[in-house]
Motif scaffolding. Structure first.
Motif, short mmCIF file in Angstrom:
data_model
loop_
_atom_site.label_atom_id
_atom_site.label_comp_id
_atom_site.label_asym_id
_atom_site.label_seq_id
_atom_site.Cartn_x
_atom_site.Cartn_y
_atom_site.Cartn_z
N ILE A 224 52.50 46.07 44.48
CA ILE A 224 52.04 46.04 43.08
C ILE A 224 51.61 44.63 42.70
O ILE A 224 50.55 44.43 42.09
N ASP A 225 52.41 43.63 43.08
CA ASP A 225 52.05 42.24 42.79
C ASP A 225 50.74 41.85 43.45
O ASP A 225 49.91 41.16 42.86
N GLU A 226 50.52 42.33 44.67
CA GLU A 226 49.27 42.06 45.39
C GLU A 226 48.08 42.70 44.66
O GLU A 226 47.02 42.07 44.51
N GLY B 92 42.88 40.41 39.45
CA GLY B 92 42.72 39.34 38.48
C GLY B 92 43.34 39.61 37.12
O GLY B 92 42.82 39.16 36.10
N ILE B 93 44.47 40.31 37.10
CA ILE B 93 45.10 40.65 35.82
C ILE B 93 46.53 40.12 35.72
O ILE B 93 47.28 40.54 34.82
N ALA C 44 44.35 49.52 39.10
CA ALA C 44 45.67 49.19 39.67
C ALA C 44 46.60 50.39 39.55
O ALA C 44 47.33 50.72 40.50
N ARG C 45 46.59 51.06 38.40
CA ARG C 45 47.44 52.24 38.21
C ARG C 45 47.06 53.33 39.21
O ARG C 45 47.92 53.99 39.79
N ALA C 46 45.76 53.53 39.43
CA ALA C 46 45.31 54.56 40.37
C ALA C 46 45.75 54.27 41.80
O ALA C 46 45.99 55.19 42.58
#
Length: 179
Positions: free
Chosen positions: A130-132, A138-139, A161-163
């Motif tokens: 998740i961190d990656e 870029g968020i 990212a959620r997807a």
């Protein structure tokens, strides 16, 4: 379905998939006998003019909307007759979605929006992954904010990212280049 040495090559197939709305003179055949094969590891784009059924097709093959007839085959299994409960579990485990309007939850943080599919699925959070994702998209500086505090492009990256958060087998993106 293609087969190579007994191994299925397609992750998703539709067989004569049809979707009809209404009845009688109000009947609209949104999709009629769609046969589609999507190979594992490939990008597939469905293009056409506005109102041609692209979103309807996406929603039908993802199990968000029911089909009128035909079949949707995922990894060799017919998912078109699954109950709503089983379809919901399948979607949360195997699919990632990027909707036109992003569908971010306005009352939870960006970070919580990203990990929501994992939470709903009672899955194990891979924090490093998740961190990656957050860094690559870029968020990182936005994760404590709420969706309404973000630009459209930032909201889109949160939706991406959620997807990807639950490491889905398939990602469905409806109008991914709209913004």
């Amino acid at each position: 379905m293609k087969s190579k040495g007994g191994v299925e090559m397609n992750i998703l197939d539709t067989i004569n998939l049809s979707k009809t709305y209404g009845k009688g003179e109000n009947k609209v055949e949104a999709l009629k006998n769609i046969n589609l094969s999507i190979e594992k590891g490939k990008f597939t784009a469905i293009i056409g003019p506005s109102g041609s059924g692209k979103s309807t097709l996406l929603h039908c093959i993802a199990g968000i909307d029911s089909i009128t007839s035909g079949k949707v085959i995922l990894d060799g299994d017919d998912i078109s007759k699954l109950s709503d409960d089983k379809l919901s579990k399948l979607r949360s485990r195997k699919f990632g979605f990027i909707f036109q309007s992003f569908n971010l939850i306005p009352v939870i943080s960006v970070y919580d929006n990203i990990v929501l599919p994992i939470s709903l699925n009672e899955g194990k959070l891979d924090k490093d992954y998740i961190d990656e994702l957050i860094v690559k998209l870029g968020i990182k500086s936005q994760i404590k904010k709420f969706p309404n505090e973000l630009s459209g492009g930032q909201q889109q990256r949160v939706a991406i990212a959620r997807a990807l958060a639950n490491k889905p087998s398939i990602i469905f993106a409806d109008e991914p280049t709209g913004n």
